[in-house]
Design an enzyme around this catalytic site. Structure first.
Site, mmCIF file in Angstrom:
data_model
loop_
_atom_site.group_PDB
_atom_site.id
_atom_site.type_symbol
_atom_site.label_atom_id
_atom_site.label_comp_id
_atom_site.label_asym_id
_atom_site.label_seq_id
_atom_site.Cartn_x
_atom_site.Cartn_y
_atom_site.Cartn_z
ATOM 1 N N GLY A 1 87.187 38.110 18.594
ATOM 2 C CA GLY A 1 87.197 37.967 19.877
ATOM 3 C C GLY A 1 85.592 37.478 20.176
ATOM 4 C CE LYS B 1 87.042 47.265 16.752
ATOM 5 N NZ LYS B 1 87.023 46.614 15.474
ATOM 6 C CB THR C 1 90.484 43.671 24.071
ATOM 7 O OG1 THR C 1 89.564 42.813 23.890
ATOM 8 C CG2 THR C 1 90.306 44.714 25.126
ATOM 9 C CD GLU D 1 89.592 39.821 25.816
ATOM 10 O OE1 GLU D 1 88.802 41.086 25.329
ATOM 11 O OE2 GLU D 1 88.187 39.148 26.224
ATOM 12 C CB ILE E 1 97.640 48.708 21.374
ATOM 13 C CG1 ILE E 1 97.756 47.182 21.164
ATOM 14 C CG2 ILE E 1 98.991 49.531 21.008
ATOM 15 C CD1 ILE E 1 98.040 46.793 19.646
ATOM 16 C CG HIS F 1 98.826 53.890 18.420
ATOM 17 N ND1 HIS F 1 99.575 54.930 18.315
ATOM 18 C CD2 HIS F 1 98.593 53.267 17.222
ATOM 19 C CE1 HIS F 1 99.737 55.360 17.076
ATOM 20 N NE2 HIS F 1 99.074 54.414 16.136
ATOM 21 C CE1 TYR G 1 89.194 40.939 15.351
ATOM 22 C CE2 TYR G 1 88.463 42.745 13.748
ATOM 23 C CZ TYR G 1 88.225 42.011 15.090
ATOM 24 O OH TYR G 1 87.389 42.192 15.817
ATOM 25 C CE LYS H 1 88.726 46.078 40.527
ATOM 26 N NZ LYS H 1 89.198 47.550 41.302
ATOM 27 C CG PHE I 1 83.494 46.904 37.134
ATOM 28 C CD1 PHE I 1 84.262 47.760 38.008
ATOM 29 C CD2 PHE I 1 84.383 46.167 36.451
ATOM 30 C CE1 PHE I 1 85.471 47.818 38.040
ATOM 31 C CE2 PHE I 1 85.615 46.153 36.286
ATOM 32 C CZ PHE I 1 86.407 47.118 37.444
HETATM 33 P P1 ADP Z 1 86.606 41.224 19.324
HETATM 34 O O1 ADP Z 1 85.356 40.911 20.315
HETATM 35 O O2 ADP Z 1 86.852 40.714 17.945
HETATM 36 O O3 ADP Z 1 88.185 41.092 19.974
HETATM 37 P P2 ADP Z 1 86.912 44.222 19.749
HETATM 38 O O4 ADP Z 1 85.687 45.080 19.993
HETATM 39 O O5 ADP Z 1 87.610 43.706 21.267
HETATM 40 O O6 ADP Z 1 86.504 42.971 19.103
HETATM 41 O O7 ADP Z 1 87.971 44.993 18.901
HETATM 42 C C1 ADP Z 1 89.386 44.321 18.793
HETATM 43 C C2 ADP Z 1 89.945 44.598 17.347
HETATM 44 O O8 ADP Z 1 89.974 45.960 17.087
HETATM 45 C C3 ADP Z 1 91.237 44.188 17.356
HETATM 46 O O9 ADP Z 1 91.435 42.934 17.175
HETATM 47 C C4 ADP Z 1 92.260 44.902 16.301
HETATM 48 O O10 ADP Z 1 91.729 44.529 14.897
HETATM 49 C C5 ADP Z 1 91.241 46.419 16.620
HETATM 50 N N1 ADP Z 1 91.863 47.449 17.167
HETATM 51 C C6 ADP Z 1 91.749 48.726 16.594
HETATM 52 N N2 ADP Z 1 92.478 49.455 17.618
HETATM 53 C C7 ADP Z 1 92.914 48.742 18.587
HETATM 54 C C8 ADP Z 1 93.726 48.911 19.793
HETATM 55 N N3 ADP Z 1 94.149 50.234 20.090
HETATM 56 N N4 ADP Z 1 93.920 48.030 20.723
HETATM 57 C C9 ADP Z 1 93.514 46.827 20.451
HETATM 58 N N5 ADP Z 1 92.959 46.409 19.400
HETATM 59 C C10 ADP Z 1 92.568 47.313 18.381
HETATM 60 MG MG MG Z 2 88.594 41.744 21.901
#
Ligand code: ADP
Ligand code: MG
Length: 157
Positions: free
Chosen positions: A17, A23, A29, A81, A84, A86, A93, A109, A111
């Site tokens: 992303g 994260k 996401t 995006e 999940i 969980h 990836y 929105k 913030f």
């Molecule tokens: P990016 O900017 O690369 O999307 P993020 O900080 O949004 O980075 O982290 C996304 C990645 O985290 C996902 O592509 C996936 O590999 C991992 N991931 C681990 N747990 C989850 C979760 N519960 N929901 C979504 N992605 C998760």
């Molecule tokens: Mg992301």
């Protein structure tokens, strides 16, 4: 309105992303590629949605999803995006993410603070959990869509 395209089924690879630090905020996401986003109905409103998600052949989990504007393309293209609901042991990836979007929560929105953003997302997650326990949404967890061979792209089946 927002509900016209729902439920919406979608499958695609998880790509890198924007490194916006989702994260780090505790709400990673999983991003879909531009091609997958382009396959979405062009009139689907931006905002926060909920539904079900599954990574590869894994279990089906509740999710919240944001359809927003893609900063890489000067906000003229959308991004999709999925967070999940969980805890995964590892990042995924490159894996195939299958989702069904079943309902709409709210529009996008802005913030005033990161804390306000996190609070809103936590409320979205609680709303998603409640809605997804209702029979009309719960039934989609068992949909055959989540049991098709991996790699097959199916939209709006
Ligand atoms: P990016 O900017 O690369 O999307 P993020 O900080 O949004 O980075 O982290 C996304 C990645 O985290 C996902 O592509 C996936 O590999 C991992 N991931 C681990 N747990 C989850 C979760 N519960 N929901 C979504 N992605 C998760
Ligand atoms: Mg992301």
């Amino acid at each position: 309105g927002a509900m016209r395209n729902l439920p919406y089924f979608c499958r695609g690879e998880v790509v890198k992303g924007f490194g916006r630090g989702s994260k780090q905020l505790g709400i990673p996401t999983a991003n879909f590629s531009e091609q997958v986003v382009e396959s979405f109905p062009s009139d689907i409103p931006t905002g926060i949605y909920y539904g079900w998600a599954c990574v590869g052949n894994g279990d089906v989990h509740k999710m919240v999803l944001s359809i927003g504007w893609n900063p890489f393309y000067k906000n003229i293209k959308k991004s999709v995006e999925t967070h999940i609901i969980h805890t995964f042991k590892e990042d995924f990836y490159g894996e195939i993410l299958s989702i069904v979007i079943t309902g709409y929560i709210r529009p996008e929105k802005n913030f005033d603070s990161v804390d306000a953003l996190i609070l809103a997302i936590q409320e979205d997650i609680e709303e998603a959990k409640r809605q997804l326990d209702l029979p009309e949404h719960l039934k989609l967890k068992e949909d055959n869509f989540f049991h098709l061979p991996e790699g097959k792209i199916v939209n709006n089946h």
